[in-house]
Write a protein that holds these residues in place. Sequence first.
Motif, PDB file in Angstrom:
ATOM      1  N   LYS A   1       0.769  -1.240  -0.050  1.00  0.00           N
ATOM      2  CA  LYS A   1      -0.019   0.239   0.167  1.00  0.00           C
ATOM      3  C   LYS A   1       0.912   1.182  -0.124  1.00  0.00           C
ATOM      4  O   LYS A   1       2.049   1.208   0.390  1.00  0.00           O
ATOM      5  CB  LYS A   1      -0.788   0.180   1.180  1.00  0.00           C
ATOM      6  CG  LYS A   1      -2.031  -1.099   1.311  1.00  0.00           C
ATOM      7  CD  LYS A   1      -2.882  -1.173   2.409  1.00  0.00           C
ATOM      8  CE  LYS A   1      -3.907  -1.901   2.374  1.00  0.00           C
ATOM      9  NZ  LYS A   1      -4.752  -2.104   3.625  1.00  0.00           N
ATOM     10  N   LEU A   2       0.383   2.422  -0.578  1.00  0.00           N
ATOM     11  CA  LEU A   2       1.069   3.679  -0.422  1.00  0.00           C
ATOM     12  C   LEU A   2       0.737   4.181   0.910  1.00  0.00           C
ATOM     13  O   LEU A   2      -0.349   3.907   1.553  1.00  0.00           O
ATOM     14  CB  LEU A   2       0.280   4.492  -1.739  1.00  0.00           C
ATOM     15  CG  LEU A   2       0.703   4.120  -3.154  1.00  0.00           C
ATOM     16  CD1 LEU A   2       0.017   5.372  -3.993  1.00  0.00           C
ATOM     17  CD2 LEU A   2       2.088   4.414  -3.222  1.00  0.00           C
TER      18      LEU A   2
ATOM     19  N   GLN B   1      -0.595   7.347   3.103  1.00  0.00           N
ATOM     20  CA  GLN B   1      -1.843   8.181   2.856  1.00  0.00           C
ATOM     21  C   GLN B   1      -1.422   9.472   2.558  1.00  0.00           C
ATOM     22  O   GLN B   1      -2.491  10.242   2.021  1.00  0.00           O
ATOM     23  CB  GLN B   1      -2.741   8.294   4.271  1.00  0.00           C
ATOM     24  CG  GLN B   1      -3.351   6.817   4.190  1.00  0.00           C
ATOM     25  CD  GLN B   1      -4.564   6.655   3.095  1.00  0.00           C
ATOM     26  OE1 GLN B   1      -5.219   7.466   2.703  1.00  0.00           O
ATOM     27  NE2 GLN B   1      -4.054   5.499   2.349  1.00  0.00           N
ATOM     28  N   ARG B   2      -0.237  10.068   2.372  1.00  0.00           N
ATOM     29  CA  ARG B   2       0.034  11.267   2.044  1.00  0.00           C
ATOM     30  C   ARG B   2       1.420  11.201   1.451  1.00  0.00           C
ATOM     31  O   ARG B   2       2.422  10.592   1.861  1.00  0.00           O
ATOM     32  CB  ARG B   2       0.366  12.393   3.192  1.00  0.00           C
ATOM     33  CG  ARG B   2       0.722  13.717   2.917  1.00  0.00           C
ATOM     34  CD  ARG B   2       0.850  14.670   4.132  1.00  0.00           C
ATOM     35  NE  ARG B   2       1.410  15.926   3.734  1.00  0.00           N
ATOM     36  CZ  ARG B   2       2.692  16.261   3.603  1.00  0.00           C
ATOM     37  NH1 ARG B   2       3.656  15.216   3.642  1.00  0.00           N
ATOM     38  NH2 ARG B   2       3.076  17.212   3.203  1.00  0.00           N
TER      39      ARG B   2
ATOM     40  N   ALA C   1      -5.077  12.154  -7.271  1.00  0.00           N
ATOM     41  CA  ALA C   1      -5.112  11.973  -5.630  1.00  0.00           C
ATOM     42  C   ALA C   1      -6.624  11.664  -5.417  1.00  0.00           C
ATOM     43  O   ALA C   1      -6.838  10.591  -4.589  1.00  0.00           O
ATOM     44  CB  ALA C   1      -4.789  13.464  -4.960  1.00  0.00           C
TER      45      ALA C   1
ATOM     46  N   ASP D   1      -7.184   7.858  -3.962  1.00  0.00           N
ATOM     47  CA  ASP D   1      -7.758   8.181  -2.700  1.00  0.00           C
ATOM     48  C   ASP D   1      -6.674   8.353  -1.654  1.00  0.00           C
ATOM     49  O   ASP D   1      -6.670   7.646  -0.470  1.00  0.00           O
ATOM     50  CB  ASP D   1      -8.737   6.907  -2.115  1.00  0.00           C
ATOM     51  CG  ASP D   1      -9.484   7.329  -0.887  1.00  0.00           C
ATOM     52  OD1 ASP D   1      -9.829   8.512  -0.913  1.00  0.00           O
ATOM     53  OD2 ASP D   1      -9.903   6.261  -0.064  1.00  0.00           O
ATOM     54  N   ILE D   2      -5.663   9.412  -1.907  1.00  0.00           N
ATOM     55  CA  ILE D   2      -4.783   9.699  -1.077  1.00  0.00           C
ATOM     56  C   ILE D   2      -4.502  11.281  -0.948  1.00  0.00           C
ATOM     57  O   ILE D   2      -5.172  11.913  -1.913  1.00  0.00           O
ATOM     58  CB  ILE D   2      -3.224   9.035  -1.393  1.00  0.00           C
ATOM     59  CG1 ILE D   2      -2.647   9.505  -2.729  1.00  0.00           C
ATOM     60  CG2 ILE D   2      -3.324   7.662  -1.175  1.00  0.00           C
ATOM     61  CD1 ILE D   2      -1.533   9.052  -2.966  1.00  0.00           C
ATOM     62  N   THR D   3      -3.735  11.911  -0.175  1.00  0.00           N
ATOM     63  CA  THR D   3      -3.475  13.198  -0.190  1.00  0.00           C
ATOM     64  C   THR D   3      -2.448  13.427  -0.539  1.00  0.00           C
ATOM     65  O   THR D   3      -1.308  12.765  -0.346  1.00  0.00           O
ATOM     66  CB  THR D   3      -3.377  13.690   1.290  1.00  0.00           C
ATOM     67  OG1 THR D   3      -4.822  13.486   2.247  1.00  0.00           O
ATOM     68  CG2 THR D   3      -3.132  15.086   1.616  1.00  0.00           C
TER      69      THR D   3
END
Length: 481
Positions: free
Chosen positions: A273-274, A276-277, A310, A314-316
């Motif tokens: 997973k990436l 979140q930011r 983005a 679904d990330i910042t």
Amino acid sequence: MQKYKNLPFNSDLFVIFLLCAISIIMHSWGGLHAQKTSHQNEKITHIKAGCEYNYSPYCFENKEGQAAGFSVELLKAAASEMDLKIDFKTGVWSKLKQNLANKELDALPLVGRTPVREDIYDFTFPYLTMHGTIVVRKDQTNIHSITDLKNKQVAVLEGDNAEEYLKRIDTDLEIIPKANFTQALLELSRGKHDAVVIQKYLALQIIKENNISNLKTVGDPQDLFRQSFCFAVSEGDKELLSLLNEGLSLVIANGTFRRLHKKWFAPLEAFEKLPQRIVIGGDNNFPPYEFLNKNGEPDGYNVDLTRALANQLDITIEIQLGPWAEMREKLKRGEIDALQGMFYSPKRDKTFDMSPAHTVVSYVIVARKNSPLPDNMSELSDKSILVQEGDIMHDKALQMELDDQLISTESQEDALRLLANGKHDCALVTKAIAYYYIDKNNWTNLRINEDPIYSPEYCYAVRSGNTVLLAKISDALSAIK
């Protein structure tokens, strides 16, 4: 029973017999020699290749006992382009590499090219460059880099690039060779050893397949070993090497390589997973693609595209814009995660990994109206040339050995301003920027050569080895399109 003792010696008959015998021997030897020569010169149609039984997703033995994996399918595709048939033999790596050295095999689909192996095999050009990683237990908090492995027990695959790498570096650690990496990682999970040094995709595959939940990868890929994977043949087998190089070029050109890469690696990239930011950078003065607007905020086509990414991921995403040369160095140092606009070139591809192009941009030559306007770069040999520092045209001019004639500026607007003010002979800028700033600043003394001198692909770029982020950006771009 008749006896033939004391018969008179007939020299004529002996000579005839001897000549006949020599004739028969010469004829037989000639036939064998002709067969051998014919065999040596005949077209190669069939080869025997090796496949490691447990090196997924590259090479492994599937449930049916057959050779499978990305590198196996790639070798099959390259061989098919050259009308070659392949029989595969599966086995452990240490034996297969010796089989090839002994010419008991014709080829191996996945061999990391290292100085140690140059004297044993001949290699095709690299088709994949991957980075290593350190795997530790999740409760391990004092191992973050290769230097932290001092006085630690580190498990590796016997004879693998990872083992060769650890032996090359000056680190006081205990190397524990294992028959396969699955054994090494399972033992690590159960509390044996302190770490495993391994190729990152392989680690993710084994962790996923064995539902191992207490392991994590650590370490900056840039600081660990780098593997350039090739097909390998026995030392001196130039004919087969030439065929495989040509076949490999064809499968890359016709899209087979990209299709196989997505088939085998996309599931692993999705598995990791990436955060979140993330931070994506760009040029603060490259309109209409990316720039700071009158309110000092990021704006332009690339900025809008990144905002769409983005939402898709679904990330910042924080967007930072600054002088291009500075932002490029920030990506090299790992201070930002990606650049939203970098022009592709083979040289840059050695330092960064790039997405498929989201735009193609044309570069032109701009000169003053009372000066000669060159038609192409070959006419710049006696000119004073303005370029943006670190821009693709800066790279290209250096490649053409125009170093002494270059005047670098922070932005393409600065280059055009100097030119409009009577300084230097010409500027190399994008057509869109040339028209934008000539109109905005009313530089009526400048003219543009309408024929592009270069039209590079405009891509997202990440640090070399950050394949997970690159894959997710590429997939998101595809979805947005």
